[in-house]
Scaffold this motif. Structure first.
Motif, short mmCIF file in Angstrom:
data_model
loop_
_atom_site.label_atom_id
_atom_site.label_comp_id
_atom_site.label_asym_id
_atom_site.label_seq_id
_atom_site.Cartn_x
_atom_site.Cartn_y
_atom_site.Cartn_z
N VAL A 112 0.82 -1.22 0.00
CA VAL A 112 0.00 0.00 0.00
C VAL A 112 0.85 1.26 0.00
O VAL A 112 0.31 2.37 0.01
CB VAL A 112 -0.96 0.02 1.21
CG1 VAL A 112 -1.92 -1.15 1.16
CG2 VAL A 112 -0.19 0.04 2.52
N ASP A 113 2.15 1.11 -0.03
CA ASP A 113 3.06 2.24 0.13
C ASP A 113 2.80 3.39 -0.83
O ASP A 113 2.76 4.56 -0.40
CB ASP A 113 4.52 1.78 -0.02
CG ASP A 113 4.90 0.71 0.98
OD1 ASP A 113 4.09 -0.21 1.22
OD2 ASP A 113 6.01 0.80 1.53
N ASP A 114 2.60 3.10 -2.11
CA ASP A 114 2.40 4.17 -3.09
C ASP A 114 1.10 4.93 -2.82
O ASP A 114 1.08 6.17 -2.86
CB ASP A 114 2.39 3.61 -4.52
CG ASP A 114 3.76 3.13 -4.97
OD1 ASP A 114 4.77 3.50 -4.32
OD2 ASP A 114 3.82 2.38 -5.97
N ALA A 115 0.02 4.20 -2.53
CA ALA A 115 -1.26 4.85 -2.25
C ALA A 115 -1.17 5.67 -0.96
O ALA A 115 -1.69 6.78 -0.89
CB ALA A 115 -2.38 3.82 -2.16
N LEU A 116 -0.49 5.14 0.06
CA LEU A 116 -0.31 5.88 1.30
C LEU A 116 0.51 7.15 1.08
O LEU A 116 0.15 8.22 1.57
CB LEU A 116 0.38 5.03 2.36
CG LEU A 116 -0.51 4.16 3.22
CD1 LEU A 116 0.35 3.26 4.12
CD2 LEU A 116 -1.45 4.98 4.05
N GLU A 130 6.64 4.30 8.84
CA GLU A 130 6.03 4.54 10.15
C GLU A 130 4.52 4.35 10.10
O GLU A 130 3.94 3.71 10.99
CB GLU A 130 6.34 5.97 10.63
CG GLU A 130 7.77 6.21 11.01
CD GLU A 130 8.08 7.70 11.22
OE1 GLU A 130 7.16 8.54 11.04
OE2 GLU A 130 9.24 8.00 11.55
N ILE A 131 3.90 4.89 9.07
CA ILE A 131 2.45 4.77 8.94
C ILE A 131 2.07 3.31 8.68
O ILE A 131 1.11 2.79 9.26
CB ILE A 131 1.90 5.68 7.82
CG1 ILE A 131 2.21 7.15 8.12
CG2 ILE A 131 0.41 5.45 7.58
CD1 ILE A 131 1.52 7.70 9.36
N VAL A 132 2.82 2.62 7.82
CA VAL A 132 2.55 1.20 7.55
C VAL A 132 2.67 0.39 8.84
O VAL A 132 1.83 -0.46 9.13
CB VAL A 132 3.48 0.65 6.44
CG1 VAL A 132 3.41 -0.87 6.36
CG2 VAL A 132 3.13 1.26 5.09
N ALA A 133 3.68 0.66 9.65
CA ALA A 133 3.85 -0.06 10.92
C ALA A 133 2.66 0.19 11.84
O ALA A 133 2.16 -0.74 12.50
CB ALA A 133 5.15 0.36 11.60
N ALA A 134 2.18 1.43 11.90
CA ALA A 134 1.01 1.74 12.74
C ALA A 134 -0.22 1.00 12.22
O ALA A 134 -1.00 0.44 13.01
CB ALA A 134 0.76 3.25 12.75
N LEU A 135 -0.40 0.95 10.91
CA LEU A 135 -1.54 0.24 10.32
C LEU A 135 -1.44 -1.26 10.56
O LEU A 135 -2.45 -1.92 10.83
CB LEU A 135 -1.65 0.55 8.83
CG LEU A 135 -2.04 1.98 8.48
CD1 LEU A 135 -1.91 2.22 6.98
CD2 LEU A 135 -3.43 2.29 8.96
N GLU A 136 -0.23 -1.81 10.48
CA GLU A 136 -0.05 -3.24 10.76
C GLU A 136 -0.43 -3.57 12.19
O GLU A 136 -1.07 -4.59 12.46
CB GLU A 136 1.40 -3.66 10.48
CG GLU A 136 1.73 -3.72 9.00
CD GLU A 136 3.22 -3.90 8.71
OE1 GLU A 136 4.06 -3.69 9.62
OE2 GLU A 136 3.54 -4.22 7.56
N SER A 137 -0.08 -2.69 13.12
CA SER A 137 -0.44 -2.88 14.52
C SER A 137 -1.96 -2.85 14.69
O SER A 137 -2.54 -3.71 15.37
CB SER A 137 0.22 -1.80 15.38
OG SER A 137 -0.19 -1.93 16.73
N LEU A 138 -2.61 -1.88 14.10
CA LEU A 138 -4.07 -1.80 14.17
C LEU A 138 -4.73 -3.01 13.52
O LEU A 138 -5.71 -3.55 14.05
CB LEU A 138 -4.56 -0.52 13.49
CG LEU A 138 -4.29 0.79 14.23
CD1 LEU A 138 -4.62 1.97 13.33
CD2 LEU A 138 -5.06 0.84 15.52
N ALA A 139 -4.20 -3.44 12.38
CA ALA A 139 -4.78 -4.58 11.67
C ALA A 139 -4.69 -5.87 12.49
O ALA A 139 -5.57 -6.73 12.40
CB ALA A 139 -4.09 -4.76 10.31
N ARG A 140 -3.64 -6.01 13.28
CA ARG A 140 -3.51 -7.20 14.15
C ARG A 140 -4.58 -7.20 15.23
O ARG A 140 -5.11 -8.25 15.59
CB ARG A 140 -2.13 -7.23 14.81
CG ARG A 140 -1.05 -7.87 13.99
CD ARG A 140 0.22 -8.10 14.81
NE ARG A 140 0.74 -6.89 15.42
CZ ARG A 140 1.55 -6.01 14.82
NH1 ARG A 140 1.92 -6.21 13.58
NH2 ARG A 140 1.99 -4.95 15.46
#
Length: 159
Positions: A112-116, A130-140
């Motif tokens: 999702v990096d390009d869209a983010l 950083e944003i991807v890591a935060a989203l991964e945490s939320l998704a878990r």
């Protein structure tokens, strides 16, 4: 800053739109159903395998015609299979395919990096990580199953 219900709702909507933008669309052609409708149907089927189109429509609130179109699209890509209901031969039951289709594998492996980055207005790889890591945490923690734990009074559901 404290997040309220409105901000959380708007964040969810923004994330849905970014997710839709991140979905690969090459080679799938034009369809009458949106990506969002297809994903709603897939999500419902995860929780309720062997469902009829009518049952999916009732649970999701989508029109039956939209569910039928989404099921046809998913069947076309090998993501779901349909079978005759053994109790009522007039009905078809839908379930996720036991094997991951090429299309599902492609969607799941697309970052999702390009869209983010586009949504954030940045190409800074550190900020995007950083944003991807935060989203991964939320998704878990906030899987669709989390919704089953909500104790919401049905009379307070938005229309």
């Amino acid at each position: 800053m404290s997040v309220n219900g409105v901000e959380l709702f708007l964040l969810g909507r923004t994330l849905m739109k970014i997710g839709e933008e991140a979905m690969p669309t090459e080679g799938i052609g034009h369809h009458s159903t949106s990506v969002r409708t297809v994903l709603i149907v897939v999500s419902d089927l995860r929780e309720h395998p062997d469902s009829s189109v009518g049952e999916i429509a009732t649970r999701t609130g989508l029109p039956q015609s939209a569910v039928s179109a989404a099921v046809a699209r998913l069947r076309e890509t090998g993501s779901v299979v349909t079978m005759t209901d053994p109790r009522d031969r007039r009905r078809l039951l839908v379930r996720q395919a036991s094997e991951v289709s090429e299309r599902v594998a492609q969607v799941r492996s697309t970052p999702v990096d390009d869209a983010l980055g586009a949504a954030l207005g940045t190409d800074d790889p550190q900020r995007i990580r950083e944003i991807v890591a935060a989203l991964e945490s939320l998704a878990r923690d906030l899987t669709p199953k989390a919704l089953t734990r909500l104790r919401v009074d049905p009379s307070h559901r938005p229309e």
